[in-house]
Design an enzyme around this catalytic site. Sequence first.
Site, PDB file in Angstrom:
ATOM      1  N   ARG A  78       0.856  -1.191   0.000  1.00  0.00           N
ATOM      2  CA  ARG A  78       0.000   0.000   0.000  1.00  0.00           C
ATOM      3  C   ARG A  78       0.891   1.239   0.000  1.00  0.00           C
ATOM      4  O   ARG A  78       1.685   1.433   0.925  1.00  0.00           O
ATOM      5  CB  ARG A  78      -0.912  -0.006   1.244  1.00  0.00           C
ATOM      6  N   HIS A 122      -2.843  10.998   0.713  1.00  0.00           N
ATOM      7  CA  HIS A 122      -2.278  10.800   2.054  1.00  0.00           C
ATOM      8  C   HIS A 122      -1.639  12.129   2.484  1.00  0.00           C
ATOM      9  O   HIS A 122      -0.463  12.194   2.807  1.00  0.00           O
ATOM     10  CB  HIS A 122      -1.276   9.643   2.062  1.00  0.00           C
ATOM     11  N   GLU A 167      -7.317   8.483   6.227  1.00  0.00           N
ATOM     12  CA  GLU A 167      -7.628   9.110   7.504  1.00  0.00           C
ATOM     13  C   GLU A 167      -8.197  10.516   7.375  1.00  0.00           C
ATOM     14  O   GLU A 167      -7.539  11.509   7.711  1.00  0.00           O
ATOM     15  CB  GLU A 167      -6.384   9.130   8.391  1.00  0.00           C
ATOM     16  N   ASN A 295      -7.364   1.696   9.938  1.00  0.00           N
ATOM     17  CA  ASN A 295      -6.052   1.990  10.523  1.00  0.00           C
ATOM     18  C   ASN A 295      -6.215   2.003  12.035  1.00  0.00           C
ATOM     19  O   ASN A 295      -7.010   2.778  12.569  1.00  0.00           O
ATOM     20  CB  ASN A 295      -5.548   3.368  10.079  1.00  0.00           C
ATOM     21  N   TYR A 297      -4.182   1.870  15.923  1.00  0.00           N
ATOM     22  CA  TYR A 297      -2.951   1.906  16.719  1.00  0.00           C
ATOM     23  C   TYR A 297      -3.192   1.680  18.211  1.00  0.00           C
ATOM     24  O   TYR A 297      -2.508   0.916  18.849  1.00  0.00           O
ATOM     25  CB  TYR A 297      -2.206   3.235  16.500  1.00  0.00           C
ATOM     26  N   GLU A 369      -3.484  -0.179   8.190  1.00  0.00           N
ATOM     27  CA  GLU A 369      -2.315   0.254   8.970  1.00  0.00           C
ATOM     28  C   GLU A 369      -2.427  -0.298  10.377  1.00  0.00           C
ATOM     29  O   GLU A 369      -3.495  -0.208  10.997  1.00  0.00           O
ATOM     30  CB  GLU A 369      -2.230   1.785   9.115  1.00  0.00           C
TER      31      GLU A 369
HETATM   32  C1  GCO Z   1      -1.486   7.725  10.218  1.00  0.00           C
HETATM   33  C2  GCO Z   1      -0.833   7.793   8.930  1.00  0.00           C
HETATM   34  C3  GCO Z   1       0.591   7.337   8.925  1.00  0.00           C
HETATM   35  C4  GCO Z   1       1.348   7.500  10.199  1.00  0.00           C
HETATM   36  C5  GCO Z   1       1.116   6.366  11.137  1.00  0.00           C
HETATM   37  C6  GCO Z   1       1.838   6.469  12.443  1.00  0.00           C
HETATM   38  O1  GCO Z   1      -2.140   6.736  10.498  1.00  0.00           O
HETATM   39  O2  GCO Z   1      -1.382   8.678  10.992  1.00  0.00           O
HETATM   40  O3  GCO Z   1      -1.538   7.113   7.983  1.00  0.00           O
HETATM   41  O4  GCO Z   1       1.088   8.153   7.927  1.00  0.00           O
HETATM   42  O5  GCO Z   1       2.697   7.594   9.973  1.00  0.00           O
HETATM   43  O6  GCO Z   1      -0.239   6.284  11.436  1.00  0.00           O
HETATM   44  O7  GCO Z   1       1.438   7.629  13.117  1.00  0.00           O
END
Ligand code: GCO
Length: 465
Positions: A78, A122, A167, A295, A297, A369
């Site tokens: 990607r 992006h 995002e 995505n 985290y 992600e």
């Molecule tokens: C995001 C972006 C990425 C970042 C990653 C880590 O999710 O913010 O798509 O470009 O680098 O998430 O913060």
Amino acid sequence: MTDHEQFPEGFLWGAATASFQIEGATAADGRGPSIWDTFCATPGNVLGGDTGEPAVDHYHRYPEDIALMRRLNLGAYRFSIAWPRVLPEGAGQVNQAGLDFYDRLVDALLEAGIQPWATLYHWDLPQRLQDAGGWPNRDTALRFADYTRIVADALGDRVENWMTLNEPWCASILSHYHGEHAPGHRDPVAALTSAHHLLLGHGLAAEVLRSTGHTARVGLAHNQAVIRPHGATAEDVRAARRADGVRNRIFTDPLFKGAYPADVIADLADITDFSFVADGDLATVAAPLDFLGVNYYMPEWVAASAKGLDPDAVSGEGGAWLGASPEEVHVSQGLPVTHMGWEVDPSGMFDVLRRLAAESGGIDLYVTENGCAYEDTVTDDGRIHDTDRVDYYEGHVRAALEAVRSGVPLRGYFAWSLLDNFEWAWGYSRRFGLVRVDYDTQERLVKDSGLWYAQLAREGRVPTR
Ligand code: GCO
């Protein structure tokens, strides 16, 4: 051998990057400036004064990087396309040399047996479009559709999987309300107007992608926040609802229901009357998607007030999220954190996949992600034993597998990121790669997490350690 660690046949393993974070070559072959070049040039915006130059010089080193993808056994890659490479002024004259770069990249990926998954936006908006008003200007959505047409005509015969936006929350609210990303504004009305125009741009671009005559699967990559109330009180639950509205449902309701949520409209009534929504916009936005990119985290916990909480655990006072009352705050739970300070909790991955599977009506989901930054060290044996990163991946990949087991139509997973790279406002200080980059020499070195991921991608099962 038991099969309880095994992903379904055909599950796709990939890695993700973004143009501004890796390409460098910001003035090469006619590329125009983007809002991130401008943002980086203002002292104080990016840690250490770092810029997109030279990043990891992927623009020139992409053959080497594709060889690394092969070593990692990736089935898909990607990447994002830099709008200012294709249209240096944002609109008008096409820069063939810029387009040719993606043409070469796609050919080389296909030759290596790796599916190209392209993101159209992006965050590197051409500066000229920012000068004309940026995303708060409705015209930017129309220019995005024009740009999409050019890219789809050039690559649509070989790229099947498209993400319009990455995002939209970051590209609108983080960058126009919190001011943390380019263009670095702090204006709630501009933030909400941008959010709508990004969604409109998505819908218009989706129409374009579907009109090319090529097979195109259209999605977008959404960073749905996992918002949890800190306490079980009605006040904390209400704070969580409000945060969820402006982080998540303000995007997912237009996409999946063709309407902005009534509670969010009410919560934001002091800021806007949503008069930026024109007749027909929501029908355009809500055209069915082929897949949703997720995505993820970390989860977030919110409370209605900091009263009685450990002051060290509390953040965001005075405006934790757009529309928050000044008392509402984020509260850390004391879990282990990554180098970003983000709390590690794979159960958030399971929760977000379950929820979006229910809300998106059964379309395919992909984790587009997931990953983590840690302070890597090269040890005497010349390697990077990043067990913290392997632990993170293992926990989240297991959560993804659990989601699959529970019936979520999750079809693939992309690690963030292939390479260490430019981490936005954090510059080069935060390393997310499966592959290390030495920023002095541009030398690449596969980390232990990369070796682990290569085994996962080869066998489709969680490696034993
Ligand atoms: C995001 C972006 C990425 C970042 C990653 C880590 O999710 O913010 O798509 O470009 O680098 O998430 O913060």
